[in-house]
Structure formats: C-alpha cells, structure tokens
Design a protein around this motif. Structure first.
Motif, PDB file in Angstrom:
ATOM      1  N   MET A  54       0.840  -1.192   0.000  1.00  7.67           N
ATOM      2  CA  MET A  54       0.000   0.000   0.000  1.00  7.67           C
ATOM      3  C   MET A  54       0.878   1.245   0.000  1.00  7.67           C
ATOM      4  N   VAL A  55       0.512   2.220  -0.816  1.00  8.93           N
ATOM      5  CA  VAL A  55       1.218   3.484  -0.963  1.00  8.93           C
ATOM      6  C   VAL A  55       0.514   4.550  -0.131  1.00  8.93           C
TER       7      VAL A  55
ATOM      8  N   ARG B 103      -0.546   3.315  11.577  1.00  6.48           N
ATOM      9  CA  ARG B 103      -1.651   2.513  12.131  1.00  6.48           C
ATOM     10  C   ARG B 103      -2.972   2.870  11.459  1.00  6.48           C
ATOM     11  N   ARG B 104      -3.194   4.159  11.224  1.00  3.50           N
ATOM     12  CA  ARG B 104      -4.439   4.583  10.572  1.00  3.50           C
ATOM     13  C   ARG B 104      -4.532   4.023   9.157  1.00  3.50           C
ATOM     14  N   ALA B 105      -3.407   4.002   8.450  1.00  2.22           N
ATOM     15  CA  ALA B 105      -3.409   3.458   7.087  1.00  2.22           C
ATOM     16  C   ALA B 105      -3.780   1.982   7.102  1.00  2.22           C
ATOM     17  N   LEU B 106      -3.247   1.241   8.061  1.00  2.00           N
ATOM     18  CA  LEU B 106      -3.544  -0.188   8.134  1.00  2.00           C
ATOM     19  C   LEU B 106      -4.965  -0.456   8.614  1.00  2.00           C
ATOM     20  N   GLU B 107      -5.518   0.451   9.393  1.00  2.00           N
ATOM     21  CA  GLU B 107      -6.921   0.295   9.791  1.00  2.00           C
ATOM     22  C   GLU B 107      -7.831   0.330   8.572  1.00  2.00           C
ATOM     23  N   ARG B 108      -7.457   1.117   7.584  1.00  2.00           N
ATOM     24  CA  ARG B 108      -8.258   1.218   6.365  1.00  2.00           C
ATOM     25  C   ARG B 108      -7.980   0.073   5.395  1.00  2.00           C
ATOM     26  N   HIS B 109      -6.759  -0.464   5.452  1.00  2.00           N
ATOM     27  CA  HIS B 109      -6.395  -1.575   4.556  1.00  2.00           C
ATOM     28  C   HIS B 109      -5.641  -2.636   5.362  1.00  2.00           C
TER      29      HIS B 109
ATOM     30  N   GLU C 299      -5.402  -5.655   5.047  1.00  2.00           N
ATOM     31  CA  GLU C 299      -4.844  -6.741   4.240  1.00  2.00           C
ATOM     32  C   GLU C 299      -3.451  -6.414   3.701  1.00  2.00           C
ATOM     33  N   ALA C 300      -3.004  -5.174   3.848  1.00  2.00           N
ATOM     34  CA  ALA C 300      -1.737  -4.737   3.258  1.00  2.00           C
ATOM     35  C   ALA C 300      -0.556  -5.495   3.854  1.00  2.00           C
ATOM     36  N   LYS C 301       0.391  -5.860   2.997  1.00  2.00           N
ATOM     37  CA  LYS C 301       1.617  -6.534   3.433  1.00  2.00           C
ATOM     38  C   LYS C 301       2.816  -5.596   3.440  1.00  2.00           C
ATOM     39  N   LEU C 302       2.714  -4.526   2.657  1.00  2.00           N
ATOM     40  CA  LEU C 302       3.780  -3.536   2.560  1.00  2.00           C
ATOM     41  C   LEU C 302       3.175  -2.158   2.718  1.00  2.00           C
ATOM     42  N   LEU C 303       3.833  -1.329   3.515  1.00  2.00           N
ATOM     43  CA  LEU C 303       3.398   0.044   3.748  1.00  2.00           C
ATOM     44  C   LEU C 303       4.539   0.946   3.280  1.00  2.00           C
ATOM     45  N   ALA C 304       4.305   1.730   2.202  1.00  2.00           N
ATOM     46  CA  ALA C 304       5.372   2.526   1.603  1.00  2.00           C
ATOM     47  C   ALA C 304       5.041   4.008   1.674  1.00  2.00           C
ATOM     48  N   PHE C 305       6.008   4.811   2.165  1.00  2.00           N
ATOM     49  CA  PHE C 305       5.862   6.255   2.319  1.00  2.00           C
ATOM     50  C   PHE C 305       6.825   6.982   1.388  1.00  2.00           C
ATOM     51  N   PRO C 306       6.621   8.287   1.160  1.00  2.00           N
ATOM     52  CA  PRO C 306       7.469   9.037   0.231  1.00  2.00           C
ATOM     53  C   PRO C 306       8.897   9.243   0.737  1.00  2.00           C
ATOM     54  N   GLU C 307       9.722   9.721  -0.166  1.00  2.00           N
ATOM     55  CA  GLU C 307      11.118  10.066   0.125  1.00  2.00           C
ATOM     56  C   GLU C 307      11.195  11.061   1.282  1.00  2.00           C
ATOM     57  N   LEU C 308      12.157  10.827   2.183  1.00  2.00           N
ATOM     58  CA  LEU C 308      12.421  11.747   3.294  1.00  2.00           C
ATOM     59  C   LEU C 308      11.151  12.132   4.052  1.00  2.00           C
TER      60      LEU C 308
ATOM     61  N   ALA D 118      -3.174   8.591  -7.852  1.00  2.00           N
ATOM     62  CA  ALA D 118      -3.763   9.709  -7.123  1.00  2.00           C
ATOM     63  C   ALA D 118      -3.919  10.860  -8.107  1.00  2.00           C
ATOM     64  N   PRO D 119      -5.108  11.403  -8.274  1.00  2.00           N
ATOM     65  CA  PRO D 119      -5.325  12.411  -9.311  1.00  2.00           C
ATOM     66  C   PRO D 119      -4.736  13.776  -8.994  1.00  2.00           C
ATOM     67  N   ASP D 120      -4.392  13.998  -7.722  1.00  2.00           N
ATOM     68  CA  ASP D 120      -3.912  15.319  -7.334  1.00  2.00           C
ATOM     69  C   ASP D 120      -2.968  15.178  -6.147  1.00  2.00           C
ATOM     70  N   ALA D 121      -2.759  16.270  -5.415  1.00  2.00           N
ATOM     71  CA  ALA D 121      -1.804  16.283  -4.313  1.00  2.00           C
ATOM     72  C   ALA D 121      -2.440  16.032  -2.952  1.00  2.00           C
ATOM     73  N   GLU D 122      -3.727  15.709  -2.916  1.00  3.42           N
ATOM     74  CA  GLU D 122      -4.388  15.466  -1.640  1.00  3.42           C
ATOM     75  C   GLU D 122      -3.852  14.190  -0.985  1.00  3.42           C
ATOM     76  N   PRO D 123      -3.789  14.137   0.352  1.00  4.30           N
ATOM     77  CA  PRO D 123      -3.393  12.898   1.022  1.00  4.30           C
ATOM     78  C   PRO D 123      -4.290  11.749   0.583  1.00  4.30           C
ATOM     79  N   MET D 124      -3.673  10.593   0.334  1.00  2.00           N
ATOM     80  CA  MET D 124      -4.431   9.490  -0.253  1.00  2.00           C
ATOM     81  C   MET D 124      -3.690   8.183  -0.041  1.00  2.00           C
ATOM     82  N   LEU D 125      -4.457   7.096   0.035  1.00  5.04           N
ATOM     83  CA  LEU D 125      -3.901   5.756   0.072  1.00  5.04           C
ATOM     84  C   LEU D 125      -4.179   5.077  -1.259  1.00  5.04           C
ATOM     85  N   LEU D 126      -3.166   4.411  -1.801  1.00  7.06           N
ATOM     86  CA  LEU D 126      -3.333   3.608  -3.007  1.00  7.06           C
ATOM     87  C   LEU D 126      -3.023   2.163  -2.650  1.00  7.06           C
ATOM     88  N   ALA D 127      -3.968   1.285  -2.899  1.00  2.65           N
ATOM     89  CA  ALA D 127      -3.780  -0.133  -2.608  1.00  2.65           C
ATOM     90  C   ALA D 127      -3.944  -0.923  -3.898  1.00  2.65           C
TER      91      ALA D 127
END
Length: 308
Positions: A1-2, A22-28, A30-39, A222-231
C-alpha cells in the motif's frame, strides 16, 4: 500500500508517524507492505527548505535509535515497512539519502543510498550500490529514490538483478512531476516490471502517486496532491507472462540477442552489452545455477542482494 502524505517535520517524535501508519492499516488491514514518500520523516517546513544543516543535524547511522524504533514499529504492525528514505550519517561523516525497508519481524531488511542526488539542489553524497530485496509474501523489490528514475540505467540494473517491482520513493515539490509520471510508465514498459512511485502530498509535494504494470498500464493513481492511500494486489506472474509473450503481445526486449552475437560496446559507460549476460536474473540462472552479474555481489542472509 502506498501512502501519499505530507512529510513529518524533522525532529518530530516518531509517535506521529506510528499513528499515521496505524491509521493506514486500519483502512487496509490486508496490506503486506506500507510505503511512504522520500524523506517522509525529514520535512523542513513549508515551503520545504531542505537545509543541509537541519538534515545533517538529524542524520543517524542505520544502527541508531531511529531505525531501531522503526523496526519495532514494523514488528508491531506485522508488515514490511518502507518509511520513505532517511538521512543516514556515514561512518566518515557523509550525508546519504538512504531508502530502508523494515521486516515484519522487526529488523532492517535492506537499504539503498540514492545514487543520483538531485543536483545542485540536494546535499547528499551519492551511493554506489543497487539493491534488490526478496520480500516474503510480496516479491523481489528494487529500491529507487526520486531522481534515480530520470536515469534509465538504474531501473534497467534493478530489473536485470531480478526485481519484479521497482519501489520509487519521491519528494517532488516542483512542476516536473508531470514528466515523472511519463518516466514511471516508460521505465515499466522498457524493463517489463511493476513500478510504484509514491510522492509526498500537498501542500509540500505535487502528489500524483501511481502504480504501473509491466506493460505501462496505470493500475492505481492519485489524481492530485491530496493525502491518499493507493492499494493494489500485484499479480507478479504478469512479469514472466509479459516477458514470455511480449509487451502488447509483440515486444520481448529481454530476448533480443541470439547466441554467439558479438558484444555491443558502450563507450559512455566504459563497458558493453554482452548477449551472454543480457537476461535478467531470477536469483538462479538456468544456465549456471548462479546469478549472472558483472562486478561484486553481496548476499545478505535471507532477503537482500546488492551489486556494486
């Protein structure tokens, strides 16, 4: 999950990041990988200044307390955790932009120092090794940071090393995100791999994270710069399928050469393409039983393979 999210501030307690994960995993769950942006843990205000003195002041070696705390968090969450990249303090005082991955067992599974810092804007010393990690339950993941994607050699090398997925963590705050979207699809197409490009959200970043399949099709974006999860559930068999039958059923770049054809000299690299070693690694070459490579190979127990 991104996780497309704005960066945490430099020096902020890791509790905030832990809650975010934790909030990201509450929504998904089933995710096995949690990936965040650079720095992601090294935001320097808005607009993001990326001052060298601030980054250096926050830098730690990879065996320091920050990575130890992140490893504990990965163990608590029970996922592969890619918290973006961190400011790594080298043994001789160098400052590296280093991507890390923590295992569900709570250890540092692998790391990669950005080979192509965004010059002249970034203060980091370049790394000198590529890294592909074999993540149980996910697949073979090549590590890649932001501006690396502008140099096709990096994705080619990772794919040749056996990567099925390229994880490109990004902190793009400028208008060239439009070009990066093209590059993500192009790198996927010419190497027949999945590409996951996760950028930071606004107001700091331009967002537009995306996941691309081995034929360049966009699976999620993600269509724009809003905070978002991609699974996305990546069908890694697609890599072998596309390479066997061709992109769009036509193009098979990894099967370009015929036995006995001469090497093609590459003066810009002081090297060459040798048909005998052109095929991508599967971590066990069918012909020799070992990984084909040029240069030195390090195998770190259980998960990591890197080439200099």
């Amino acid at each position: 999950m991104v996780v497309q999210a704005p960066p945490q501030l430099i020096g902020a307690p890791l509790d905030g990041f832990a809650d975010e994960a934790r909030r990201a995993l509450e929504r998904h769950p089933e995710a096995k990988l949690l990936a965040f942006p650079e720095l992601h843990l090294f935001g320097d205000g808005y607009p993001d200044l990326q001052r060298e003195e601030a980054l250096r002041g926050a830098a730690e070696p990879l065996d320091g307390p920050r990575v130890e705390a992140l490893a504990s968090l990965a163990s608590e969450l029970g996922v592969w955790l890619a918290p973006g990249s961190v400011c790594e303090l080298g043994e001789h005082g160098e400052l590296f932009n280093t991507q890390i991955v923590l295992s569900p067992e709570g250890r540092l599974a692998g790391s990669y120092r950005k080979i192509f810092p965004w010059r002249p804007h970034e203060p980091y010393v370049p790394g000198d090794r590529f890294a592909v990690l074999d993540l149980d339950g996910i697949g073979r993941v090549g590590l890649n940071i932001c501006y690396d994607a502008w140099f096709p050699e990096t994705t080619r090398q990772l794919s040749w090393m056996g990567a099925e997925v390229i994880l490109n963590v990004v902190k793009t705050t400028t208008a060239d995100r439009a070009q990066e979207l093209v590059l993500a699809r192009a790198n996927a197409i010419v190497n027949q791999v999945f590409v996951v490009s996760v950028n930071c959200a606004g107001p700091t970043g331009m967002g537009q994270s995306l996941i691309v399949d081995p034929e360049g099709g966009v699976i999620a974006e993600a269509p724009d710069a809003e905070p978002m999860l991609l699974a996305a559930d990546l069908d890694l068999a697609a890599v072998d399928r596309v390479r066997a039958h061709g992109t769009a059923g036509v193009n098979r770049m990894w099967s370009q050469f015929r036995p006995g054809e001469p090497a093609i000299q590459l003066p810009v690299y002081g090297g060459r393409i040798d048909p005998r070693t052109w095929q991508p690694s599967t971590f066990s070459s069918p012909a020799t039983g070992s990984s084909p490579t040029t240069g030195h190979v390090d195998v770190v127990p259980a998960t990591v393979r890197s080439v200099s």
